[in-house]
Design a protein around this motif. Structure first.
Motif, PDB file in Angstrom:
ATOM      1  N   ASN A  35      -3.940  -0.071  -2.621  1.00  0.00           N
ATOM      2  CA  ASN A  35      -3.891  -0.724  -4.208  1.00  0.00           C
ATOM      3  C   ASN A  35      -4.365  -0.117  -5.309  1.00  0.00           C
ATOM      4  O   ASN A  35      -4.797  -0.383  -6.314  1.00  0.00           O
ATOM      5  N   THR A  36      -3.780   1.352  -5.153  1.00  0.00           N
ATOM      6  CA  THR A  36      -4.272   2.148  -6.701  1.00  0.00           C
ATOM      7  C   THR A  36      -3.154   1.823  -7.337  1.00  0.00           C
ATOM      8  O   THR A  36      -3.124   1.965  -8.696  1.00  0.00           O
ATOM      9  N   GLY A  37      -1.998   1.816  -6.836  1.00  0.00           N
ATOM     10  CA  GLY A  37      -0.632   1.432  -8.049  1.00  0.00           C
ATOM     11  C   GLY A  37       0.385   2.379  -7.608  1.00  0.00           C
ATOM     12  O   GLY A  37       1.192   2.748  -8.240  1.00  0.00           O
ATOM     13  N   LYS A  38       0.490   2.678  -6.173  1.00  0.00           N
ATOM     14  CA  LYS A  38       1.474   3.488  -5.977  1.00  0.00           C
ATOM     15  C   LYS A  38       2.928   2.679  -5.821  1.00  0.00           C
ATOM     16  O   LYS A  38       3.845   3.294  -6.557  1.00  0.00           O
ATOM     17  N   THR A  39       2.706   1.327  -5.246  1.00  0.00           N
ATOM     18  CA  THR A  39       4.042   0.741  -5.508  1.00  0.00           C
ATOM     19  C   THR A  39       4.368   0.344  -7.081  1.00  0.00           C
ATOM     20  O   THR A  39       5.463   0.509  -7.139  1.00  0.00           O
ATOM     21  N   SER A  40       3.401   0.049  -7.784  1.00  0.00           N
ATOM     22  CA  SER A  40       3.823  -0.038  -9.164  1.00  0.00           C
ATOM     23  C   SER A  40       4.529   1.041  -9.741  1.00  0.00           C
ATOM     24  O   SER A  40       5.637   0.986 -10.627  1.00  0.00           O
ATOM     25  N   LEU A  41       4.200   2.454  -9.330  1.00  0.00           N
ATOM     26  CA  LEU A  41       4.931   3.609 -10.005  1.00  0.00           C
ATOM     27  C   LEU A  41       6.405   3.353  -9.698  1.00  0.00           C
ATOM     28  O   LEU A  41       7.252   3.351 -10.340  1.00  0.00           O
ATOM     29  N   ILE A  42       6.654   3.183  -8.388  1.00  0.00           N
ATOM     30  CA  ILE A  42       8.131   3.312  -7.846  1.00  0.00           C
ATOM     31  C   ILE A  42       8.859   2.051  -8.409  1.00  0.00           C
ATOM     32  O   ILE A  42      10.239   2.115  -8.488  1.00  0.00           O
ATOM     33  N   ALA A 853      16.486   7.661  -5.718  1.00  0.00           N
ATOM     34  CA  ALA A 853      15.254   7.437  -4.702  1.00  0.00           C
ATOM     35  C   ALA A 853      15.100   6.112  -4.016  1.00  0.00           C
ATOM     36  O   ALA A 853      15.458   5.195  -4.780  1.00  0.00           O
ATOM     37  N   CYS A 854      14.535   6.345  -2.962  1.00  0.00           N
ATOM     38  CA  CYS A 854      13.891   4.978  -2.180  1.00  0.00           C
ATOM     39  C   CYS A 854      12.393   5.274  -1.724  1.00  0.00           C
ATOM     40  O   CYS A 854      11.947   6.428  -1.629  1.00  0.00           O
ATOM     41  N   TYR A 855      12.041   4.293  -1.549  1.00  0.00           N
ATOM     42  CA  TYR A 855      10.457   4.258  -1.383  1.00  0.00           C
ATOM     43  C   TYR A 855       9.953   3.679  -0.145  1.00  0.00           C
ATOM     44  O   TYR A 855      10.639   2.684   0.355  1.00  0.00           O
ATOM     45  N   LEU A 856       9.005   4.120   0.416  1.00  0.00           N
ATOM     46  CA  LEU A 856       8.413   3.648   1.759  1.00  0.00           C
ATOM     47  C   LEU A 856       7.112   3.664   1.735  1.00  0.00           C
ATOM     48  O   LEU A 856       6.282   4.714   1.705  1.00  0.00           O
ATOM     49  N   ASP A 857       6.514   2.414   1.959  1.00  0.00           N
ATOM     50  CA  ASP A 857       5.092   2.205   1.981  1.00  0.00           C
ATOM     51  C   ASP A 857       4.611   2.293   3.351  1.00  0.00           C
ATOM     52  O   ASP A 857       5.195   2.277   4.390  1.00  0.00           O
ATOM     53  N   GLU A 858       3.238   2.637   3.483  1.00  0.00           N
ATOM     54  CA  GLU A 858       2.782   2.773   4.954  1.00  0.00           C
ATOM     55  C   GLU A 858       3.300   3.748   5.687  1.00  0.00           C
ATOM     56  O   GLU A 858       3.481   3.687   6.880  1.00  0.00           O
ATOM     57  N   ALA A 859       3.729   4.814   4.967  1.00  0.00           N
ATOM     58  CA  ALA A 859       4.318   5.880   5.804  1.00  0.00           C
ATOM     59  C   ALA A 859       3.595   6.345   7.059  1.00  0.00           C
ATOM     60  O   ALA A 859       4.009   6.872   7.896  1.00  0.00           O
ATOM     61  N   LEU A 860       2.258   6.337   6.871  1.00  0.00           N
ATOM     62  CA  LEU A 860       1.423   6.758   7.974  1.00  0.00           C
ATOM     63  C   LEU A 860       1.578   6.136   9.332  1.00  0.00           C
ATOM     64  O   LEU A 860       1.491   6.731  10.329  1.00  0.00           O
ATOM     65  N   ALA A 861       2.427   4.985   9.374  1.00  0.00           N
ATOM     66  CA  ALA A 861       2.765   4.300  10.344  1.00  0.00           C
ATOM     67  C   ALA A 861       3.647   4.837  11.247  1.00  0.00           C
ATOM     68  O   ALA A 861       3.986   4.553  12.421  1.00  0.00           O
ATOM     69  N   LEU A 862       4.426   5.917  10.666  1.00  0.00           N
ATOM     70  CA  LEU A 862       5.509   6.696  11.080  1.00  0.00           C
ATOM     71  C   LEU A 862       4.873   8.101  11.705  1.00  0.00           C
ATOM     72  O   LEU A 862       4.007   8.681  10.915  1.00  0.00           O
ATOM     73  N   ASP A 863       5.417   8.609  13.057  1.00  0.00           N
ATOM     74  CA  ASP A 863       4.661   9.952  13.157  1.00  0.00           C
ATOM     75  C   ASP A 863       5.711  10.923  12.427  1.00  0.00           C
ATOM     76  O   ASP A 863       6.852  10.624  11.927  1.00  0.00           O
ATOM     77  N   GLY A 864       5.293  11.993  12.584  1.00  0.00           N
ATOM     78  CA  GLY A 864       6.167  13.359  11.799  1.00  0.00           C
ATOM     79  C   GLY A 864       7.394  13.307  12.076  1.00  0.00           C
ATOM     80  O   GLY A 864       8.142  13.336  11.239  1.00  0.00           O
ATOM     81  N   PRO A 865       8.094  13.399  13.341  1.00  0.00           N
ATOM     82  CA  PRO A 865       9.519  13.550  13.740  1.00  0.00           C
ATOM     83  C   PRO A 865      10.199  12.031  12.876  1.00  0.00           C
ATOM     84  O   PRO A 865      11.264  12.458  12.430  1.00  0.00           O
ATOM     85  N   PHE A 883       7.308   8.598   0.158  1.00  0.00           N
ATOM     86  CA  PHE A 883       6.517   8.047   1.034  1.00  0.00           C
ATOM     87  C   PHE A 883       5.267   7.769   0.288  1.00  0.00           C
ATOM     88  O   PHE A 883       4.628   8.343  -0.366  1.00  0.00           O
ATOM     89  N   ALA A 884       4.530   6.699   0.520  1.00  0.00           N
ATOM     90  CA  ALA A 884       3.275   6.349   0.023  1.00  0.00           C
ATOM     91  C   ALA A 884       2.121   5.959   1.325  1.00  0.00           C
ATOM     92  O   ALA A 884       2.464   5.369   2.213  1.00  0.00           O
ATOM     93  N   SER A 885       1.239   6.635   0.909  1.00  0.00           N
ATOM     94  CA  SER A 885       0.302   6.741   2.026  1.00  0.00           C
ATOM     95  C   SER A 885      -1.203   7.055   1.409  1.00  0.00           C
ATOM     96  O   SER A 885      -1.264   7.838   0.600  1.00  0.00           O
ATOM     97  N   PRO A 886      -2.107   6.510   1.882  1.00  0.00           N
ATOM     98  CA  PRO A 886      -3.622   6.930   1.722  1.00  0.00           C
ATOM     99  C   PRO A 886      -3.656   8.280   1.944  1.00  0.00           C
ATOM    100  O   PRO A 886      -4.505   9.129   1.294  1.00  0.00           O
ATOM    101  N   ALA A 887      -3.361   9.027   3.063  1.00  0.00           N
ATOM    102  CA  ALA A 887      -3.528  10.392   3.237  1.00  0.00           C
ATOM    103  C   ALA A 887      -2.079  11.153   3.093  1.00  0.00           C
ATOM    104  O   ALA A 887      -0.924  10.660   3.187  1.00  0.00           O
ATOM    105  N   PRO A 888      -1.976  12.513   2.697  1.00  0.00           N
ATOM    106  CA  PRO A 888      -0.926  13.188   2.542  1.00  0.00           C
ATOM    107  C   PRO A 888      -0.091  13.484   3.851  1.00  0.00           C
ATOM    108  O   PRO A 888      -0.519  13.509   4.854  1.00  0.00           O
ATOM    109  N   LEU A 889       1.310  13.608   3.677  1.00  0.00           N
ATOM    110  CA  LEU A 889       2.089  13.825   4.941  1.00  0.00           C
ATOM    111  C   LEU A 889       2.747  15.322   4.528  1.00  0.00           C
ATOM    112  O   LEU A 889       2.618  15.793   3.530  1.00  0.00           O
ATOM    113  N   ALA A 890       2.898  15.719   6.005  1.00  0.00           N
ATOM    114  CA  ALA A 890       3.298  17.091   5.740  1.00  0.00           C
ATOM    115  C   ALA A 890       4.749  17.595   5.855  1.00  0.00           C
ATOM    116  O   ALA A 890       5.155  18.500   5.692  1.00  0.00           O
TER     117      ALA A 890
END
Lengths: 924, 199
Positions: A35-42, A853-865, A883-890
């Motif tokens: 709810n910070t505004g990630k979605t608003s950005l995209i 560009a395209c946008y994916l929310d809750e990307a942490l639901a996915l694993d790395g591969p 990807f949008a998520s509370p924590a960064p992806l690698a």
């Protein structure tokens, strides 16, 4: 990886960001708490890429609210830097206009430098002065309306004004796909929102090139194709069910044609005959009259003759009778005088009779005619007198009177003398007893009154009573007695004579009769003689009379017959006359009431008809009959006309209206009759038409099926496209169109029927009646119509449903109607991404690919591969994945953190972290 | 993510009708009631959500039929279901023996003569259920009420909902086939080993 495409997104004073810079040229991990505004950005990209507010989607926020959110002031900016093949770097921008929260578009060539938008004082330039401000920075910017911007971004044939170059971001293979593209793009920006239902619609819109979106109205097509057939069929049915009326119509029609011909033929003949009639009538009438008179005369004559002959006959008969009677008389006399053969005998008899008679006459003449009865009565009286006198004589010595005389006085005696009967007075002494005193006393008592006797209990008037007795002397009595006795003797004598006189009289009469009889006999005998003499003559006369009578009988008999004949003749004549009169009357009436006055008769020769083949002439003596017939025919014709009209109306009402356009009613009837005669052929024709109609109607179905098959082919290609990808743990991912079997079957049935019809095998196959009645055909048709009704038309989209075939590694592929239920979150996301991107990719002009560009929310639901897989897939399709998520992806290239201070969000370029894979070979 | 569902009842005009039918155990068939089906299809998620919240499990089979799945059916319904299962099984077997493609069951027209044949075929089984030929006809009429069958042209036609029975039937048939195969394999292995021994 392409170089062309989205480079950066910048937000200034918009959507709660004071400043945000987001890289779009490679995969990004956008990190911030929820709810910070990630979605608003995209989502801000929608303003620049979707542009059409109707197609924007901000989730739970309305577009208007979003407008306020993104453009709070007139220095709110959404900017996108794009590297285009032709024009180089291009900046597309959107700026707020202020209080109204409206916004406008602009664009310029050049790189995006945020500082370009700052004024010298460090504040952001406001919208009104934007262009000039940019110009002062060496940026030649242009304003665009929404439509213009769209055209520009999507590269419509209408080039954007200005010669800044081609700002086309998305070049589509089909310009008309712009709407779909936008929709899909919207969905793709928010991948998880892609719905399976929409996929079908998008696929259809993309692949369904040839026809318009509107479905076919199968019912309408059917009705249109069959309208003719149905109309014809109705007429056929109308004719069939009214077969009876048809037959009737035909019969009447035929009759009318002949009747017309007949009337046309006869009318002039009738006319001429009517003219000739009067003359004919008069001459014929005279003729008949003459003949009749002659007959009447003959009749009269004959009557007279008859009377005469009758009289004569009568006379002859009478004569014959007379002779007959004479004959009889003779016979009678013969019998009477059978024993007398001579006249003298009778003469003698006469003489004798006369004599006897005369004697007796003399005898009688001297006798006094006095009845013996009278004399006898007189004698009785005299006898009584004698008795009386004798009594008187006997009582002379002493009778009552004498005694009374002695006892009573004269008065008393007188009274008694009046009272007592004479016989009493003359009673002898033996007959009474007298007591003088007593009597005297009684009488005194009783005779107190003069002239009256008062007995006890009885009063008598004596005045009128006569004296009864007179005392006479013996000599007187003796004298009278002797007189009487003499009288008596005389009377006895007379009596005797009188009695005898009667007998004498009787005898006299008898003798007179005899005498007369004798005389008569003689006469009769004379008569007999005469008769005998005339016998022969009589005989002859009789014969003559009889023959005469016979003759006359014959004549009279003949008269009867002749009279009858004349009568008959007369009757015949009269009949003829009556007939003639009758004819004349009829003709006169007929002439006055001609039934052919109707106008139709005047143009009868012009109407269709059968010429009359009949006699040439009209015998005038049968004119009345013919006139009657003619009139009947005229009336019949009128009736026929009205009957025919009536039948026509009936037939029309029964539904047979196809011939109403005929030129005239006769023509219509003729055609109707023909039609009725050829109903079987009509049936065949209708059948053929029906089959043709089936073929026609299936044309649109064929089209539909063809489109379906085309679509399926496209889908196969599409599946190849998406099947190339490796999607996380999916070995199989396909989007298969599955037939809606019932509909497709129905369509196939109809098409195959049409094909059979086309191939010409048809007529034998439909051995169970009309093609219109085929049961499965009917079911198929009904099904298609009902589906069309339920869905407002039949379209390709109704013929199939999409099945998402998802097969995990090592497992059997399963089919899902809805993607969301198909697999784990990650897999679903993958599938959606792939689908969406594939759709977009499909629409884009492959020669002109610009990375988006395209946008994916809750990307942490996915694993790395999975993430890597997604990134690679997106890149292949020409999209940078954010990807949008509370924590960064690698797994991404960029890691971007949203920071917050001063009440605003920040994404600074300085905060971008670029990641590079450690393993050199794993280049993305 | 919590799911808030916006339900626009205006989009569900036949809600009452559908609920009544489903609640009574009736199956909705696309071919029989295309208009209702179209509505259900267009708002399928909404319907399922709504009914789900109310405690009803709306099952929609994409082959064109939908129904409420009840777990505790009344004994009456079970009996009917059982009898229908028997009837349809007999029917499928008969048609299979005739060489007909079972998936085209919608084309079959069931009339009295067919019932007679069925009765003959499953005479013993039917008697156990206490059913005669007349009872078969009555059963089919009742099946109409449940949306498995519709009356047509002096007989009956099977509706898409019959797939539920056919699916079961095919599963059973396959199981049987598998068992048979195993049996044959066993026999074969015995034979081969016997041959080997002989050899």
């Amino acid at each position: 990886m392409m170089d062309y495409g989205f480079q950066r997104l910048v937000l200034l004073n918009s959507a709660g960001y004071e400043r945000a810079e987001l890289p779009l040229d490679a995969s990004v991990s956008l990190v911030a708490p929820n709810n910070t505004g990630k979605t608003s950005l995209i989502n801000a990209l929608q303003f620049l890429l979707i542009i059409d507010r109707r197609r924007m989607d901000f989730g739970s926020y309305e577009v208007d609210r979003s407008r306020r959110f993104y453009f709070p002031s007139n220095s709110a900016y959404i900017l996108l830097e794009v590297l285009l093949p032709d024009s180089g770097s291009v900046v597309l921008g959107c700026v707020g206009k202020g209080v109204s929260h409206d916004y406008e578009y602009f664009a310029y060539r050049g790189q995006l430098n945020v500082d370009d938008f700052r004024r010298d004082d460090g504040c952001l330039a406001a919208q009104p002065e934007l262009l000039s401000h940019l110009a002062s920075r060496g940026r030649l910017a242009q304003r665009f309306s929404g439509t213009e911007f769209t055209s520009m971004v999507y590269g419509n044939s209408r080039r954007a004004r200005g010669d800044n170059g081609d700002f086309t971001v998305f070049r589509l293979e089909q310009a008309r796909h712009a709407e779909v593209f936008q929709r899909v793009l919207t969905r793709t920006l928010r991948l998880d929102k892609l719905q399976s239902k929409e996929v079908k619609a998008y696929l259809l819109q993309i692949f369904y090139r040839d026809l318009s979106d509107a479905g076919i109205d199968f019912k309408q097509e059917w009705d249109k194709a069959f309208s003719d057939v149905n109309a014809d069929r109705e007429q056929y049915q109308a004719a069939l069910k009214q077969k009876g009326q048809f037959d009737q119509l035909e019969a009447l029609y035929e009759e009318r044609l002949s009747l017309r011909g007949k009337l046309v033929y006869f009318r002039p003949l009738i006319d001429r005959a009517l003219e000739d009639w009067q003359t004919y009538y008069q001459s014929r009438f005279a003729e008949l009259e003459q003949a009749r008179k002659e007959i009447e005369q003959a009749d009269e004559q004959l009557q007279e003759d008859r009377v005469a002959w009758s009289g004569e006959r009568q006379r002859n008969l009478q004569a014959a009778d007379a002779i007959g009677r004479e004959g009889q008389r003779q016979a009678e006399l013969e019998r009477r005088f059978a024993l007398v053969d001579r006249r003298e005998t009778l003469e003698q008899a006469i003489a004798v009779a006369r004599e006897a008679y005369e004697v007796q006459v003399a005898l009688v003449a001297g006798v006094q005619r006095r009845k013996p009865d009278e004399i006898a009565r007189q004698r009785c009286r005299v006898m009584k007198d004698v008795q009386r006198l004798e009594r008187e004589k006997a009582s002379l010595s002493g009778n009552l009177y004498q005694h009374l005389q002695r006892e009573l006085n004269a008065e008393q005696l007188d009274v008694l003398n009046r009272l007592f009967a004479r016989e009493v007075m003359t009673l002898p002494e033996s007959g009474f007893q007298i007591s003088g005193d007593q009597l005297h006393r009684s009488l005194e008592q009783w005779l107190s009154q003069p002239g009256r006797l008062e007995l006890p209990g009885l009063e008598l008037q004596l005045a009128g009573l006569p004296e009864q007795h007179r005392q006479r002397s013996a000599e007187e009595i003796e004298q009278e007695l002797s007189d009487v006795q003499c009288q008596l003797v005389l009377l006895d004598e007379q009596l005797r004579v009188a009695e005898e006189l009667q007998a004498a009289e009787a005898l006299k009469r008898e003798r007179e009769l005899d005498y007369q009889q004798a005389r008569l006999d003689l006469e009769a005998f004379d008569v007999l003689a005469g008769l005998r003499a005339s016998a022969v003559e009589r005989e002859q006369s009789l014969l003559a009379f009889q023959s005469a009578v016979a003759e006359l009988d014959v004549k009279l008999g003949g008269v009867q017959a002749e009279l009858r004949r004349l009568r008959e003749q007369l009757d015949g004549m009269r009949k003829q006359q009556d007939e003639l009169e009758g004819q004349h009357r009829k003709i006169c009436i007929g002439r006055d009431q001609r039934c052919d006055g109707d106008t139709v008769f005047s143009y009868l020769p012009d109407l269709p008809q059968y010429p009359w083949a009949g006699r040439a002439a009209l015998p005038i003596e049968q004119l009345d009959v013919h006139l009657g017939e003619y009139q009947q025919d005229c009336r019949r014709l009128s009736r026929l006309d009205s009957e025919v009209r009536g039948l026509l109306v009936e037939l029309h009402a029964g539904g047979l209206t196809k011939f109403q356009a005929a030129a005239d009613p006769d023509e219509e009837i003729r055609m109707m009759v023909e039609f009725g005669r050829h109903l079987p052929q009509e049936f065949e024709a209708i059948e053929r038409k029906a089959r043709t109609a089936v073929v026609n109607v299936t044309a649109c179905l064929r089209q539909l099926r063809g489109s379906l098959n085309d679509f399926k082919a496209k889908m196969r290609q599409f599946n190849l496209l998406i099947g190339r990808r490796r999607l996380s743990d999916l070995s199989v991912f396909k989007i298969e169109p599955e037939d809606e079997q019932d509909l497709v079957w129905a369509i196939e049935t109809l098409i195959s029927t049409a094909e059979q019809v086309d191939s010409g095998e048809s007529f034998d196959l439909f051995d169970h009646g009309s093609v219109l009645d085929d049961e499965s055909l009917g079911r198929a048709k009904a099904l298609l119509i009902r589906e069309g009704d339920a869905r407002g038309g039949l379209a390709v989209e109704h013929l199939f449903r999409l099945s998402f075939i998802v097969g995990k590694e090592g497992q059997k592929p399963e089919a899902f109607a809805d993607l969301d239920g198909a697999a784990s979150n990650g897999t679903v996301l993958m599938a959606k991404l792939v689908t969406g991107l594939a759709l977009l990719h499909q629409m884009q002009d492959k020669r002109y690919s610009v990375r988006a560009a395209c946008y994916l929310d809750e990307a942490l639901a996915l694993d790395g591969p999975n993430q890597t897989s997604l990134i690679d897939t997106a890149a292949e399709f020409g999209f940078a994945l954010i990807f949008a998520s509370p924590a960064p992806l690698a797994t991404v290239r960029y890691c971007v953190r949203i920071t917050r201070h001063g009440g605003h969000n920040h994404v600074s370029r300085k905060n971008w972290q670029e990641l590079e894979p450690i393993v050199a070979g794993a280049e993305v | 993510m919590t799911q808030s569902v916006n339900l626009d009842l205006g989009l569900l005009p036949s809600l009452g009708e559908l609920f009544d039918a489903f609640n009574a155990g009736k199956h909705l068939n696309r071919t029989a009631e295309p208009a209702l089906w179209a509505e259900l299809e267009s708002e399928q998620k909404q319907y399922q959500e709504l009914f789900g919240r109310l405690g009803f499990n709306l099952c929609v089979d994409r082959r064109g039929f939908a129904w409420f799945q009840f777990d505790n059916a009344s004994s009456n319904v079970s009996r009917t279901t059982r009898q229908l299962a028997l009837l349809f099984m007999l029917l499928f077997e008969m048609k299979a023996d005739e060489g007909m493609h079972l998936h085209r069951f919608a084309d079959w027209s069931i009339d009295r003569s067919m019932l007679a044949k069925l009765f003959e075929r499953g005479h013993d089984l039917l008697l156990v259920e206490g059913m005669d030929e007349e009872a078969l006809a009555t059963l089919l009429d009742r099946a109409c009420a449940y949306g498995f069958v519709e009356t047509a042209a002096g007989g009956w036609r099977l509706l898409s909902a019959i797939w539920r029975y056919l699916d079961h039937f095919e599963v059973l048939a396959n199981e049987r086939a598998d068992k048979l195969e195993e049996g044959i394999e066993d026999d074969e292995s015995i034979e081969t080993s016997a041959e080997e021994e002989r050899a």
